[in-house]
Design a protein around this motif. Structure first.
Motif, PDB file in Angstrom:
ATOM      1  N   ALA A   1     -17.976   1.058   3.639  1.00 37.24           N
ATOM      2  CA  ALA A   1     -16.511   1.019   3.739  1.00 37.24           C
ATOM      3  C   ALA A   1     -16.017   2.314   4.386  1.00 37.24           C
ATOM      4  N   ARG A   2     -14.940   2.206   5.134  1.00 38.01           N
ATOM      5  CA  ARG A   2     -14.421   3.340   5.911  1.00 38.01           C
ATOM      6  C   ARG A   2     -14.197   4.594   5.044  1.00 38.01           C
ATOM      7  N   TYR A   3     -13.608   4.397   3.868  1.00 35.36           N
ATOM      8  CA  TYR A   3     -13.257   5.587   3.076  1.00 35.36           C
ATOM      9  C   TYR A   3     -14.487   6.367   2.613  1.00 35.36           C
TER      10      TYR A   3
ATOM     11  N   GLY B   1       0.842  -1.198   0.000  1.00 31.65           N
ATOM     12  CA  GLY B   1       0.000   0.000   0.000  1.00 31.65           C
ATOM     13  C   GLY B   1       0.870   1.237   0.000  1.00 31.65           C
ATOM     14  N   PHE B   2       0.232   2.380   0.186  1.00 35.80           N
ATOM     15  CA  PHE B   2       0.987   3.628   0.164  1.00 35.80           C
ATOM     16  C   PHE B   2       1.865   3.731   1.404  1.00 35.80           C
ATOM     17  N   ASP B   3       3.118   4.105   1.211  1.00 30.49           N
ATOM     18  CA  ASP B   3       4.063   4.199   2.324  1.00 30.49           C
ATOM     19  C   ASP B   3       5.120   5.232   1.909  1.00 30.49           C
TER      20      ASP B   3
ATOM     21  N   THR C   1       0.912  15.304  -3.044  1.00 27.88           N
ATOM     22  CA  THR C   1       0.855  16.294  -1.961  1.00 27.88           C
ATOM     23  C   THR C   1       1.568  15.741  -0.727  1.00 27.88           C
ATOM     24  N   ARG C   2       1.444  14.439  -0.483  1.00 31.73           N
ATOM     25  CA  ARG C   2       2.131  13.860   0.676  1.00 31.73           C
ATOM     26  C   ARG C   2       3.652  13.895   0.481  1.00 31.73           C
ATOM     27  N   LEU C   3       4.110  13.631  -0.739  1.00 32.54           N
ATOM     28  CA  LEU C   3       5.559  13.709  -0.988  1.00 32.54           C
ATOM     29  C   LEU C   3       6.052  15.140  -0.753  1.00 32.54           C
TER      30      LEU C   3
ATOM     31  N   GLY D   1      -3.183  10.819 -11.834  1.00 35.56           N
ATOM     32  CA  GLY D   1      -4.520  10.672 -12.390  1.00 35.56           C
ATOM     33  C   GLY D   1      -5.495  10.162 -11.358  1.00 35.56           C
ATOM     34  N   SER D   2      -6.725   9.929 -11.790  1.00 37.95           N
ATOM     35  CA  SER D   2      -7.860   9.429 -10.991  1.00 37.95           C
ATOM     36  C   SER D   2      -8.618  10.528 -10.266  1.00 37.95           C
ATOM     37  N   ALA D   3      -8.020  11.686 -10.118  1.00 35.73           N
ATOM     38  CA  ALA D   3      -8.645  12.828  -9.447  1.00 35.73           C
ATOM     39  C   ALA D   3      -7.889  14.065  -9.910  1.00 35.73           C
TER      40      ALA D   3
ATOM     41  N   GLU E   1      -0.017  14.639 -16.212  1.00 39.51           N
ATOM     42  CA  GLU E   1      -1.375  14.288 -15.785  1.00 39.51           C
ATOM     43  C   GLU E   1      -2.153  13.692 -16.939  1.00 39.51           C
ATOM     44  N   ARG E   2      -2.925  12.644 -16.602  1.00 38.31           N
ATOM     45  CA  ARG E   2      -3.771  11.980 -17.610  1.00 38.31           C
ATOM     46  C   ARG E   2      -5.153  11.770 -17.019  1.00 38.31           C
ATOM     47  N   TYR E   3      -6.125  11.451 -17.886  1.00 40.46           N
ATOM     48  CA  TYR E   3      -7.515  11.346 -17.443  1.00 40.46           C
ATOM     49  C   TYR E   3      -8.149  10.060 -17.967  1.00 40.46           C
ATOM     50  N   GLY E   4      -8.799   9.348 -17.048  1.00 39.15           N
ATOM     51  CA  GLY E   4      -9.469   8.128 -17.471  1.00 39.15           C
ATOM     52  C   GLY E   4     -10.601   7.787 -16.546  1.00 39.15           C
ATOM     53  N   MET E   5     -11.141   6.619 -16.740  1.00 39.51           N
ATOM     54  CA  MET E   5     -12.188   6.136 -15.855  1.00 39.51           C
ATOM     55  C   MET E   5     -12.371   4.636 -16.024  1.00 39.51           C
TER      56      MET E   5
ATOM     57  N   ILE F   1     -14.739  12.503  -5.185  1.00 33.46           N
ATOM     58  CA  ILE F   1     -13.530  11.668  -5.311  1.00 33.46           C
ATOM     59  C   ILE F   1     -12.595  12.011  -4.163  1.00 33.46           C
ATOM     60  N   SER F   2     -12.432  11.040  -3.275  1.00 34.36           N
ATOM     61  CA  SER F   2     -11.612  11.228  -2.077  1.00 34.36           C
ATOM     62  C   SER F   2     -10.352  10.377  -2.195  1.00 34.36           C
ATOM     63  N   GLY F   3      -9.210  11.026  -2.309  1.00 30.93           N
ATOM     64  CA  GLY F   3      -7.943  10.284  -2.427  1.00 30.93           C
ATOM     65  C   GLY F   3      -7.967   9.290  -3.577  1.00 30.93           C
ATOM     66  N   GLY F   4      -8.732   9.599  -4.634  1.00 24.94           N
ATOM     67  CA  GLY F   4      -8.794   8.702  -5.791  1.00 24.94           C
ATOM     68  C   GLY F   4      -9.882   7.649  -5.699  1.00 24.94           C
ATOM     69  N   PHE F   5     -10.588   7.572  -4.564  1.00 26.71           N
ATOM     70  CA  PHE F   5     -11.710   6.636  -4.452  1.00 26.71           C
ATOM     71  C   PHE F   5     -13.010   7.377  -4.716  1.00 26.71           C
ATOM     72  N   ASN F   6     -13.899   6.748  -5.494  1.00 29.18           N
ATOM     73  CA  ASN F   6     -15.180   7.386  -5.802  1.00 29.18           C
ATOM     74  C   ASN F   6     -16.208   7.119  -4.721  1.00 29.18           C
TER      75      ASN F   6
ATOM     76  N   PRO G   1     -18.702   9.758   5.980  1.00 28.75           N
ATOM     77  CA  PRO G   1     -18.512  11.202   6.057  1.00 28.75           C
ATOM     78  C   PRO G   1     -17.502  11.562   7.134  1.00 28.75           C
ATOM     79  N   ARG G   2     -16.638  12.519   6.810  1.00 32.16           N
ATOM     80  CA  ARG G   2     -15.646  12.986   7.800  1.00 32.16           C
ATOM     81  C   ARG G   2     -16.327  13.863   8.843  1.00 32.16           C
ATOM     82  N   ALA G   3     -17.510  14.386   8.527  1.00 30.33           N
ATOM     83  CA  ALA G   3     -18.255  15.201   9.498  1.00 30.33           C
ATOM     84  C   ALA G   3     -19.739  15.132   9.176  1.00 30.33           C
TER      85      ALA G   3
HETATM   86  C1  MLC Z   1      -7.866   5.582   3.215  1.00 25.26           C
HETATM   87  N1  MLC Z   1      -8.816   6.186   3.951  1.00 25.26           N
HETATM   88  C2  MLC Z   1      -9.484   7.036   3.182  1.00 25.26           C
HETATM   89  C3  MLC Z   1      -8.909   6.912   1.899  1.00 25.26           C
HETATM   90  N2  MLC Z   1      -7.914   6.005   1.953  1.00 25.26           N
HETATM   91  N3  MLC Z   1     -10.488   7.881   3.446  1.00 25.26           N
HETATM   92  C4  MLC Z   1     -10.951   8.600   2.439  1.00 25.26           C
HETATM   93  N4  MLC Z   1     -10.438   8.546   1.186  1.00 25.26           N
HETATM   94  C5  MLC Z   1      -9.429   7.713   0.884  1.00 25.26           C
HETATM   95  N5  MLC Z   1      -8.941   7.626  -0.349  1.00 25.26           N
HETATM   96  C6  MLC Z   1      -9.115   6.065   5.373  1.00 25.26           C
HETATM   97  C7  MLC Z   1      -8.444   4.943   6.046  1.00 25.26           C
HETATM   98  O1  MLC Z   1      -9.334   3.862   6.117  1.00 25.26           O
HETATM   99  C8  MLC Z   1      -8.121   5.531   7.424  1.00 25.26           C
HETATM  100  O2  MLC Z   1      -9.252   5.465   8.212  1.00 25.26           O
HETATM  101  C9  MLC Z   1      -7.871   6.967   7.151  1.00 25.26           C
HETATM  102  O3  MLC Z   1      -8.582   7.247   5.941  1.00 25.26           O
HETATM  103  C10 MLC Z   1      -6.446   7.353   6.976  1.00 25.26           C
HETATM  104  O4  MLC Z   1      -5.841   6.424   6.189  1.00 25.26           O
HETATM  105  P1  MLC Z   1      -4.390   6.640   5.602  1.00 25.26           P
HETATM  106  O5  MLC Z   1      -3.427   5.778   6.331  1.00 25.26           O
HETATM  107  O6  MLC Z   1      -4.084   8.067   5.442  1.00 25.26           O
HETATM  108  O7  MLC Z   1      -4.651   6.033   4.167  1.00 25.26           O
HETATM  109  P2  MLC Z   1      -3.653   5.418   3.192  1.00 25.26           P
HETATM  110  O8  MLC Z   1      -3.585   3.949   3.386  1.00 25.26           O
HETATM  111  O9  MLC Z   1      -2.371   6.179   3.244  1.00 25.26           O
HETATM  112  O10 MLC Z   1      -4.421   5.642   1.811  1.00 25.26           O
HETATM  113  C11 MLC Z   1      -4.584   6.897   1.246  1.00 25.26           C
HETATM  114  C12 MLC Z   1      -4.343   6.728  -0.247  1.00 25.26           C
HETATM  115  C13 MLC Z   1      -5.290   5.604  -0.736  1.00 25.26           C
HETATM  116  C14 MLC Z   1      -4.650   8.039  -0.929  1.00 25.26           C
HETATM  117  C15 MLC Z   1      -2.914   6.345  -0.519  1.00 25.26           C
HETATM  118  O11 MLC Z   1      -6.633   5.962  -0.516  1.00 25.26           O
HETATM  119  C16 MLC Z   1      -5.084   5.224  -2.153  1.00 25.26           C
HETATM  120  O12 MLC Z   1      -4.222   4.412  -2.485  1.00 25.26           O
HETATM  121  N6  MLC Z   1      -5.864   5.779  -3.076  1.00 25.26           N
HETATM  122  C17 MLC Z   1      -5.802   5.441  -4.478  1.00 25.26           C
HETATM  123  C18 MLC Z   1      -7.139   5.051  -4.988  1.00 25.26           C
HETATM  124  C19 MLC Z   1      -7.053   4.572  -6.433  1.00 25.26           C
HETATM  125  O13 MLC Z   1      -6.255   3.739  -6.804  1.00 25.26           O
HETATM  126  N7  MLC Z   1      -7.879   5.120  -7.281  1.00 25.26           N
HETATM  127  C20 MLC Z   1      -7.903   4.783  -8.689  1.00 25.26           C
HETATM  128  C21 MLC Z   1      -9.315   4.546  -9.158  1.00 25.26           C
HETATM  129  S1  MLC Z   1      -9.263   4.157 -10.909  1.00 25.26           S
HETATM  130  P3  MLC Z   1      -9.225   5.749   9.790  1.00 25.26           P
HETATM  131  O14 MLC Z   1     -10.238   4.783  10.300  1.00 25.26           O
HETATM  132  O15 MLC Z   1      -7.847   5.485  10.255  1.00 25.26           O
HETATM  133  O16 MLC Z   1      -9.632   7.166   9.912  1.00 25.26           O
HETATM  134  C22 MLC Z   1      -9.778   5.597 -11.632  1.00 25.26           C
HETATM  135  C23 MLC Z   1      -9.578   5.729 -13.077  1.00 25.26           C
HETATM  136  C24 MLC Z   1      -8.378   6.566 -13.320  1.00 25.26           C
HETATM  137  O17 MLC Z   1     -10.157   6.511 -10.991  1.00 25.26           O
HETATM  138  O18 MLC Z   1      -8.454   7.573 -14.023  1.00 25.26           O
HETATM  139  O19 MLC Z   1      -7.341   6.192 -12.793  1.00 25.26           O
END
Ligand code: MLC
Ligand code: AMP
Length: 502
Positions: A466-468, A230-232, A254-256, A276-278, A298-302, A402-407, A471-473
């Motif tokens: 799912a956790r992601y 995962g992300f690290d 942004t994290r880097l 991409g993704s967001a 930057e590129r755009y897809g779905m 779109i939160s962190g790339g998740f829809n 709502p954050r608030a």
């Molecule tokens: C994790 N959490 C999230 C989240 N990811 N909450 C909201 N949005 C997210 N994206 C939750 C965790 O469960 C945790 O909950 C808290 O937020 C903090 O987690 P974290 O340790 O900061 O998360 P991390 O593991 O570092 O993950 C963040 C991330 C990850 C951005 C690295 O979400 C990620 O890999 N995103 C990529 C998604 C992706 O691949 N999208 C592509 C879709 S394809 P708690 O309980 O601790 O608060 C697509 C098409 C295209 O769109 O064009 O590509």
């Protein structure tokens, strides 16, 4: 035997003793070893009675073995259905039922939860853990490490990826071998991937970005991936000098940038950063260049289309734009009636090409709403194309966060919130968030004479969503703003709560 996807992506690397996956502990899995692992799994899959066209659903942690399941599905002609590891049992039940999956792979920690669901739906449930152990691994162990690839055509289905809908019901996007392969070929050339590349792979492998864009490109190029669970950010910084490319969502960048150890020196050996993704904020693009000298591409897809546009490799990578339509992709900007607009006007983005999916699984009406008879897919994104052809995404015609790339589809959250004790009605909006780009906030109205306990409401959501997605608030208001038609004015709410997270 011909199987375009398997032959080109995987078979082409047969026998190669070069690294494919480099794991965080330094362990190296060669292309050859990976294919042998996949072949053993292919025997396990066919041994379980699956035939071409059957569905295999996998909610498993990212690992070399998990990736090999994808290869094994391609080799057996079984449709691969990867699922977000964050989904709850309730969410998974829908995907198994809707897809009619015959075999479901899960982590041992999910086995108890999923056993009654799989039992009710007549699916076989096996375990594949992140460390490669489990009953499915046992089924594959001892099998021959060569498998006679099943014949398929480019039009045969390779994968289902579920995307949520504005009605709250998820739709299975049917992707053919040809969809995946054509896009991977184009991207490999466009981004100049060769066997000398080493891609830093920290994305999940249950979505288009990490699975098809990143992995398929590396397979076609025959190169290596440094492959993480995962992300690290620490591992990224540690290993960047041993890599050439990174693909990430804007949160990666942004994290880097938030980390002082991320310097120009560290990126010296890197040739390409792709986002991409967001939406990537133009200011992130500018800060990144100032820090490293690299211009993020930057590129755009779905999910339904794979990649549609990309900034150029050699030419001008314009901040705030998603670049030009990729070779083979037709893109037009249209008005609400589907009539093409002149360059420079904002409208809906429509795309057509070999990358565009076949439709939504068993949802002909939904498919017809978005995929026109002439092959153009209505993306739901709003954009504008400038005189040079560069596309800028200006918004969405779909109620999507779109939160962190998740829809996250607000409707799904609103349906859950409306069920909560004391809640009369709700509206979920996306508000700017410094880490995730956007995050959902629930705006609630209490039933007359009742008080809403927002902590209890949030706790209740944990069991179903799912956790992601949660709502954050949550905020309670007296009434939701509505227009004269009675429609909730989400733009008013978005404006009101825009600065909630800084
Ligand atoms: C994790 N959490 C999230 C989240 N990811 N909450 C909201 N949005 C997210 N994206 C939750 C965790 O469960 C945790 O909950 C808290 O937020 C903090 O987690 P974290 O340790 O900061 O998360 P991390 O593991 O570092 O993950 C963040 C991330 C990850 C951005 C690295 O979400 C990620 O890999 N995103 C990529 C998604 C992706 O691949 N999208 C592509 C879709 S394809 P708690 O309980 O601790 O608060 C697509 C098409 C295209 O769109 O064009 O590509
Ligand atoms: P998904 O359904 O997960 O595949 O998400 C696809 C959506 O992500 C698209 O319809 C866009 O709204 C969004 N998206 C993908 N790439 C970008 C980008 N570079 N900029 C802005 N939005 C993007």
């Amino acid at each position: 035997m011909i199987n375009p996807l398997y032959d080109r992506l995987f078979g082409a690397n047969a026998g190669a003793q070069t690294p494919f996956l480099i794991l965080p502990d330094g362990q190296v899995i060669t292309h050859d070893a990976f294919l042998r692992m996949a072949a053993r799994m292919a025997h396990a899959i066919t041994g379980a009675g699956l035939v071409p066209g059957d569905r295999l659903a996998a909610q498993i942690a990212k690992s070399p073995q998990a990736l090999a399941v994808y290869a094994a599905c391609a080799q057996t002609g079984v449709i691969f259905l990867p699922l977000n590891t964050a989904y709850t049992g309730a969410e998974i039940a829908y995907f198994i039922e809707n897809s009619g999956a015959k075999l479901v792979l899960c982590d041992a920690t999910r086995h108890t939860d999923l056993t009654p669901i799989a039992g009710r739906l007549g699916a076989r449930l096996e375990v594949l853990n992140g460390d490669g152990t489990g009953s499915f691994a046992d089924m594959a162990a001892g099998q021959p490490d060569i498998f006679a690839t099943v014949s398929r055509s480019a039009d045969d289905l390779a994968a289902f990826l579920y995307t949520s809908g504005t009605t709250g019901r998820s739709k299975g996007a049917m992707l053919t071998q040809g969809n995946l392969l054509s896009n991977a070929e184009v991207l490999t050339t466009h981004w100049r991937f060769t066997r000398d590349d080493v891609l830093l792979h920290q994305l999940p492998i249950f979505h288009t970005h990490g699975l098809f864009v990143a992995t398929n490109v590396c397979l076609i190029a025959g190169c290596a991936m440094r492959f993480y669970p995962g992300f690290d950010v620490n591992a990224l910084i540690r290993d960047m000098p041993q890599a050439t490319a990174l693909m990430g969502v804007p949160t990666f960048y942004t994290r880097l940038l938030d980390d002082p150890r991320f310097t120009r020196d560290l990126t010296e050996g890197m040739r390409l950063f792709i986002s991409g993704s967001a939406p990537l904020l133009a200011e992130t693009h500018v800060s990144f260049e100032a820090r490293t000298g690299h211009r993020i591409l930057e590129r755009y897809g779905m999910t339904e289309t794979n990649m549609n546009t990309s900034n150029p490799y050699d030419g001008d990578r314009r901040a705030g734009t998603v670049g030009l339509p990729l070779p083979g992709v037709e893109l037009k900007i249209t008005d609400a009636n589907g009539v093409e607009l002149p360059r420079g006007e904002i409208g809906q983005i429509e795309v057509r090409g070999p990358n565009v999916f076949k439709g939504y699984w068993q949802m002909p009406e939904k498919t017809a709403e978005e995929l026109r008879a002439d092959g153009f897919f209505i993306t739901g994104d709003l954009g504008v194309q400038d005189a040079d052809g560069y596309v800028t995404i200006v918004g969405r015609n779909k109620d999507l966060i779109i939160s962190g790339g998740f829809n996250i589809y607000p409707k799904e959250l609103e349906l859950a919130l409306d069920e909560a004790t004391g809640v009369l009605e709700s509206a979920v909006i996306g508000v700017p968030h410094p880490d995730f780009g956007e995050t959902p906030v629930g705006v609630l109205v209490a039933r007359p004479g009742m008080v809403v306990d927002t902590d209890a409401v949030l706790a209740g959501l944990g069991a179903v969503l799912a956790r992601y997605k949660q709502p954050r608030a949550l905020v309670v208001v007296d009434a939701l703003p509505r227009n004269t038609m009675g429609k909730v004015q989400k733009n008013v709410l978005r404006e009101r709560f825009a600065r909630m997270f800084g």
